[in-house]
Design a protein around this motif. Structure first.
Motif, PDB file in Angstrom:
ATOM      1  N   GLY A 145       0.801  -1.229   0.000  1.00 14.87           N
ATOM      2  CA  GLY A 145       0.000   0.000   0.000  1.00 14.87           C
ATOM      3  C   GLY A 145       0.828   1.270   0.000  1.00 14.87           C
ATOM      4  O   GLY A 145       0.332   2.336   0.382  1.00 14.87           O
ATOM      5  N   ILE A 146       2.103   1.177  -0.425  1.00 13.86           N
ATOM      6  CA  ILE A 146       2.937   2.391  -0.492  1.00 13.86           C
ATOM      7  C   ILE A 146       2.939   2.872  -1.940  1.00 13.86           C
ATOM      8  O   ILE A 146       3.309   2.119  -2.847  1.00 13.86           O
ATOM      9  CB  ILE A 146       4.388   2.098  -0.044  1.00 13.86           C
ATOM     10  N   SER A 147       2.529   4.123  -2.163  1.00 17.23           N
ATOM     11  CA  SER A 147       2.489   4.607  -3.542  1.00 17.23           C
ATOM     12  C   SER A 147       3.906   4.966  -3.992  1.00 17.23           C
ATOM     13  O   SER A 147       4.761   5.342  -3.179  1.00 17.23           O
ATOM     14  CB  SER A 147       1.584   5.829  -3.665  1.00 17.23           C
ATOM     15  N   GLU A 148       4.122   4.856  -5.309  1.00 12.75           N
ATOM     16  CA  GLU A 148       5.453   5.155  -5.845  1.00 12.75           C
ATOM     17  C   GLU A 148       5.807   6.616  -5.549  1.00 12.75           C
ATOM     18  O   GLU A 148       6.944   6.953  -5.233  1.00 12.75           O
ATOM     19  CB  GLU A 148       5.478   4.874  -7.346  1.00 12.75           C
ATOM     20  N   ARG A 149       4.801   7.480  -5.611  1.00  9.84           N
ATOM     21  CA  ARG A 149       5.041   8.907  -5.362  1.00  9.84           C
ATOM     22  C   ARG A 149       5.567   9.131  -3.932  1.00  9.84           C
ATOM     23  O   ARG A 149       6.567   9.812  -3.715  1.00  9.84           O
ATOM     24  CB  ARG A 149       3.730   9.672  -5.584  1.00  9.84           C
ATOM     25  N   ASP A 150       4.897   8.524  -2.954  1.00 11.14           N
ATOM     26  CA  ASP A 150       5.336   8.645  -1.552  1.00 11.14           C
ATOM     27  C   ASP A 150       6.742   8.086  -1.385  1.00 11.14           C
ATOM     28  O   ASP A 150       7.574   8.653  -0.685  1.00 11.14           O
ATOM     29  CB  ASP A 150       4.413   7.830  -0.637  1.00 11.14           C
TER      30      ASP A 150
ATOM     31  N   ARG B 245       9.378  10.390  -2.938  1.00 12.82           N
ATOM     32  CA  ARG B 245       9.557  11.610  -2.136  1.00 12.82           C
ATOM     33  C   ARG B 245      10.267  11.316  -0.824  1.00 12.82           C
ATOM     34  O   ARG B 245      11.204  11.988  -0.436  1.00 12.82           O
ATOM     35  CB  ARG B 245       8.189  12.199  -1.788  1.00 12.82           C
ATOM     36  N   THR B 246       9.790  10.299  -0.114  1.00 10.23           N
ATOM     37  CA  THR B 246      10.298  10.047   1.236  1.00 10.23           C
ATOM     38  C   THR B 246      11.712   9.488   1.221  1.00 10.23           C
ATOM     39  O   THR B 246      12.518   9.815   2.086  1.00 10.23           O
ATOM     40  CB  THR B 246       9.371   9.030   1.954  1.00 10.23           C
ATOM     41  N   CYS B 247      11.992   8.627   0.256  1.00 13.89           N
ATOM     42  CA  CYS B 247      13.272   7.897   0.293  1.00 13.89           C
ATOM     43  C   CYS B 247      14.311   8.486  -0.658  1.00 13.89           C
ATOM     44  O   CYS B 247      15.339   7.844  -0.905  1.00 13.89           O
ATOM     45  CB  CYS B 247      13.039   6.423  -0.037  1.00 13.89           C
ATOM     46  N   ASN B 248      14.052   9.673  -1.201  1.00 18.06           N
ATOM     47  CA  ASN B 248      14.953  10.288  -2.192  1.00 18.06           C
ATOM     48  C   ASN B 248      15.340   9.265  -3.263  1.00 18.06           C
ATOM     49  O   ASN B 248      16.499   9.192  -3.703  1.00 18.06           O
ATOM     50  CB  ASN B 248      16.214  10.848  -1.520  1.00 18.06           C
ATOM     51  N   ALA B 249      14.352   8.481  -3.652  1.00 13.60           N
ATOM     52  CA  ALA B 249      14.625   7.332  -4.531  1.00 13.60           C
ATOM     53  C   ALA B 249      14.822   7.777  -5.980  1.00 13.60           C
ATOM     54  O   ALA B 249      14.445   8.882  -6.378  1.00 13.60           O
ATOM     55  CB  ALA B 249      13.474   6.347  -4.437  1.00 13.60           C
TER      56      ALA B 249
ATOM     57  N   LEU C 254      11.496  12.925 -11.713  1.00 14.64           N
ATOM     58  CA  LEU C 254      11.457  12.793 -10.254  1.00 14.64           C
ATOM     59  C   LEU C 254      11.152  14.135  -9.596  1.00 14.64           C
ATOM     60  O   LEU C 254      10.384  14.203  -8.628  1.00 14.64           O
ATOM     61  CB  LEU C 254      12.782  12.234  -9.733  1.00 14.64           C
ATOM     62  N   ALA C 255      11.733  15.213 -10.135  1.00 14.68           N
ATOM     63  CA  ALA C 255      11.481  16.547  -9.565  1.00 14.68           C
ATOM     64  C   ALA C 255       9.991  16.862  -9.645  1.00 14.68           C
ATOM     65  O   ALA C 255       9.386  17.365  -8.694  1.00 14.68           O
ATOM     66  CB  ALA C 255      12.299  17.597 -10.308  1.00 14.68           C
ATOM     67  N   GLU C 256       9.391  16.525 -10.774  1.00 16.52           N
ATOM     68  CA  GLU C 256       7.961  16.806 -10.944  1.00 16.52           C
ATOM     69  C   GLU C 256       7.141  15.939  -9.976  1.00 16.52           C
ATOM     70  O   GLU C 256       6.204  16.405  -9.330  1.00 16.52           O
ATOM     71  CB  GLU C 256       7.554  16.531 -12.393  1.00 16.52           C
ATOM     72  N   MET C 257       7.526  14.697  -9.855  1.00 17.73           N
ATOM     73  CA  MET C 257       6.803  13.816  -8.944  1.00 17.73           C
ATOM     74  C   MET C 257       6.907  14.299  -7.494  1.00 17.73           C
ATOM     75  O   MET C 257       5.998  14.152  -6.700  1.00 17.73           O
ATOM     76  CB  MET C 257       7.373  12.399  -9.054  1.00 17.73           C
ATOM     77  N   ARG C 258       8.030  14.892  -7.155  1.00 18.34           N
ATOM     78  CA  ARG C 258       8.247  15.400  -5.799  1.00 18.34           C
ATOM     79  C   ARG C 258       7.631  16.776  -5.586  1.00 18.34           C
ATOM     80  O   ARG C 258       7.756  17.362  -4.520  1.00 18.34           O
ATOM     81  CB  ARG C 258       9.766  15.493  -5.522  1.00 18.34           C
ATOM     82  N   GLY C 259       7.020  17.313  -6.658  1.00 15.09           N
ATOM     83  CA  GLY C 259       6.370  18.618  -6.546  1.00 15.09           C
ATOM     84  C   GLY C 259       7.359  19.765  -6.529  1.00 15.09           C
ATOM     85  O   GLY C 259       7.062  20.852  -6.041  1.00 15.09           O
TER      86      GLY C 259
END
Ligand code: FAD
Length: 513
Positions: free
Chosen positions: A65-70, A73-77, A506-511
Motif C-alpha cells: 500500500g505504499i504509492s510510488e510517489r510517496d 519523495r520520502t526515500c529520495n529514490a 522525479l522533480a515533478e513527482m516530488r512537486g
C-alpha cells in the motif's frame, strides 16, 4: 494439539526487520488475529547501507500500500535500470571493458536464442544487451522508464526497472506504514534469550520492558545473529573459500552534475575489490568492497578516495566488516533468521533486500502452527539454501571469468579461490556453447540469459575463454537477424525520444517543478 500462532516477535529494526513486519502484516493478517511486535535497540545503529534493489520492489511497495510517489519523495529514490560493470575484464589490447547487466530478457528469434545470433553473426557496434533492450540507451541519455504524452505522464515504457533508495529513510517509511497498520514497536535492548526444555526460544529478556514471551521469533539483529547463532548455536557456513571480499567502506558524496541523474548502479573494479556508486535523487552512495587479505583498511581507504577524486574531499569512509555466507539452517526450532542475521553475499548484484522479501513470502506460504511441523521448516530451509547458492554462484561467475592480471587480488580471485562444483561444470560446457535454457533449472533470480549477458558482456569468447566457434545445431538466417536489428534499433530510438528525463520526472513527482 497444534494451535495457531498469535504473536510474532521480530528483533531488529533495520531493513530486514521492518520489511518482515510490513510483508507479514499485509500478507498474513487476513482472517488472523495476529499480533506483530518489533523490538529495536535504541543504541545499536543499523548497517545503514543497502540502497540498490532489483525489480521485485515495485510489486512489494504496491502490495504494502505504499504509492510510488510517496516512496520517491520520502526515500529520495531514483530509478535503476541495471548494473554497469567497468574494468572487471580487459580486451585484447588491455583496455577496460564496460558492460551493463539489464533487467530484461532477450526474446527468441524464430526458434533460436538471440545470444546465438549475436555470438555467431555479431551486431556491428552494438553490445549484446543493445540487441534486445533500450536499457543501455536509456542509461546513456539519463531517461526514466516513463513517457509523457497523450496526457498520460505516467504511462509506463516496457523496460525492466528497480530503485535506488535511502536505506534509513526507507526503514522510516516502512516503520510508519507498519505502526499505522497495528505493528507494536518497542525501543528496547534484548539482553538475553530464554530457552525452554526443548531448546525453543521461550522468552526474550529486554532491558526496560523485562520478560517478553515468544511464540515465533524472527532474528533480524544483523551480522550479530543474536538469536539464531548466539542463543541457538546454529553454525554459520562461511563462503570465504569462494569469495575473498570481507570488508567494505562506505561514504556519501554530492552530485557533481546537478542536471543529469543516471538510472544505473555502477560497479567499478579496483585493485582489491570493487566500488559501488548508487545515485539517489539528492546524493550518491558509494563504497569499496574489498579483501582484507589483500588490503589493510588504510590502503583500501587511500585507493578508494583516489578513485573518487575531488568528489570525496574531506570524506571519512565508514568501515563495515562483512560476514559472508549463510547459516546452516535459516529456520531453527521457532526462530527464523532474515537479512544479515540469516546470511550475506557481497552486494555485487544488490540481491540482499530481494532475498529478505523472498524469505518472508516463503514464511507466509509455509506459516507454522504452534507444533512447528518439521516438513514446513525443512522445505523453507531448502528453498533458502537454494537461493543463497544461486546468488553465490552468480557472484562467483564474475570473478571466475575475470581476466585481469594487474594485481594479486584478481589473480587469486580467479585462480586460487574455489568455484562451486555445479558452476565449475557449467563453465566447462560454456567454453563450447552459450548458457542454455536447461542449464539452470529452478533459478529464482539469475536464469541462463542473465549468464549470457555476463559472458558476452565480458567478451570472454574474444579473450581466450571460449574454444573456437560456439556449438549450435541450426542454421541461422542472417537476413532475418539484420531485419530484426533494424526494427529493434528504430524502436529504441523512438522510445528514448518519448521517455522522460530522469531527474525532471522525479522533480515533478516530488512537486519541485
Ligand atoms: P541491520 O541494518 O544491521 O539491523 C540490525 C538491527 O538489529 C538494528 O535495528 C539494531 O538496532 C538491531 N539490534 C541489534 N542488536 C539488538 C539487540 N540486542 N536488541 C534489539 N535490537 C538489536 N542489499 C541490497 O539489497 N542492495 C545493496 O545494494 C546492498 N548493499 C550493501 C552494501 C554493504 C557494504 C553491505 C554490508 C550490505 C549491503 N546490502 C545491500 C545488504 C543490506 O544492507 C541488508 O540486507 C539490509 O540492510 C538488512 O540489514 P538488517 O536489517 O539485516 O541488519
Amino acid at each position: 494439539m497444534a494451535k495457531p500462532i498469535r504473536e510474532i516477535t521480530i528483533v531488529g529494526g533495520g531493513t530486514a526487520g521492518w520489511m518482515a513486519a510490513m510483508l507479514l502484516q499485509t500478507g498474513l493478517q487476513q482472517g488472523r488475529k495476529l499480533k506483530i511486535t518489533l523490538i529495536e535497540s535504541p543504541d545499536i545503529a543499523t548497517v545503514g547501507v543497502g540502497e540498490a534493489t532489483v525489480p521485485n520492489m515495485p510489486r512489494t511497495l504496491h502490495q504494502c500500500g505504499i504509492s510510488e510517489r510517496d516512496f520517491f519523495r520520502t526515500c529520495n529514490a531514483s530509478f535503476k535500470l541495471g548494473v554497469d560493470f567497468t574494468d572487471w575484464n580487459r580486451d585484447r589490447a588491455g583496455k577496460p571493458i564496460s558492460y551493463i547487466n539489464p533487467f530484461a530478457r532477450p526474446p527468441a528469434l524464430g526458434h533460436q536464442e538471440l545470444g546465438v545470433y549475436y555470438s555467431d553473426l555479431g551486431a556491428g557496434p552494438l553490445d549484446f544487451v543493445q540487441t534486445y533492450t533500450p536499457t543501455v540507451d536509456f542509461i546513456r541519455a539519463c531517461r526514466a522508464p516513463r513517457m509523457s504524452g497523450a496526457g498520460e505522464f505516467d504511462q509506463k515504457l516496457k523496460i525492466g526497472y528497480a530503485y535506488h533508495l535511502d536505506a534509513g529513510k526507507f526503514a522510516g517509511l516502512m516503520q510508519k506504514t507498519c505502526t499505522e497498520a497495528g505493528v507494536r514497536h518497542l525501543r528496547d535492548n534484548m539482553q538475553d534469550v530464554e530457552l525452554d526444555d526443548r531448546g525453543y526460544v521461550a522468552a526474550l529478556q529486554l532491558e526496560r520492558s523485562g520478560r517478553h514471551p515468544v511464540e515465533l521469533v524472527i532474528d533480524c539483529t544483523g551480522f550479530r545473529g543474536l538469536v539464531i547463532n548466539k542463543a541457538l548455536n546454529e553454525p554459520f557456513v562461511s563462503y570465504s573459500r569462494y569469495l575473498a571480499n570481507d570488508r567494505a567502506m562506505a561514504v556519501q558524496i554530492p552530485h557533481r552534475d546537478k542536471q543529469k541523474l543516471e538510472p544505473v548502479t555502477r560497479s567499478t573494479a579496483l585493485g582489491a575489490g570493487w566500488s559501488w556508486r548508487v545515485p539517489l535523487y539528492n546524493r550518491i552512495g558509494t563504497g569499496y568492497v574489498f579483501s582484507s587479505a589483500h588490503r589493510t583498511d588504510d590502503e583500501a581507504r587511500d585507493e578508494f578516495l583516489a578513485h573518487l577524486g575531488p568528489d570525496a574531499k574531506d570524506a571519512e569512509p565508514r568501515v563495515i566488516p562483512m560476514r559472508i555466507g549463510r547459516n546452516r539452517r535459516a529456520w531453527v526450532k521457532n526462530c527464523v533468521a532474515l537479512g544479515l542475521a540469516g546470511g550475506f553475499i557481497e552486494p555485487l548484484e544488490s540481491t540482499a533486500i530481494h532475498m529478505i522479501d523472498m524469505s518472508v513470502r516463503w514464511l507466509t506460504t509455509y506459516f507454522p502452527d504452534s507444533d512447528f511441523a518439521p516438513p514446513l521448516r525443512d522445505h523453507f530451509n531448502r528453498l533458502t539454501d537454494r537461493m543463497y547458492d544461486e546468488v553465490r554462484d552468480f557472484i562467483v561467475l564474475h570473478y571466475a571469468l575475470g581476466n585481469r592480471t594487474d594485481s594479486q587480488y584478481w589473480i587469486d580471485a580467479r585462480e586460487t579461490l574455489e568455484v562451486p562444483d555445479r558452476l565449475a561444470e557449467l563453465l566447462e560446457t560454456w567454453r563450447y556453447a552459450l548458457p542454455g535454457p536447461l542449464d539452470l533449472p529452478k533459478a529464482v533470480l539469475f536464469d541462463h540469459s542473465t549468464y549470457q549477458a555476463v559472458l558476452l558482456g565480458k567478451r570472454v569468447y574474444e579473450t581466450g575463454y571460449g574454444r573456437g566457434k560456439l556449438a549450435r545445431g541450426t542454421r541461422l538466417d542472417a537476413a532475418q537477424w539484420k531485419s530484426y536489428l533494424g526494427q529493434m534499433r528504430a524502436q529504441v530510438k523512438q522510445k528514448v525520444e518519448v521517455a522522460c528525463d530522469h531527474r525532471s520526472y522525479l522533480a515533478e513527482m516530488r512537486g519541485e517543478i
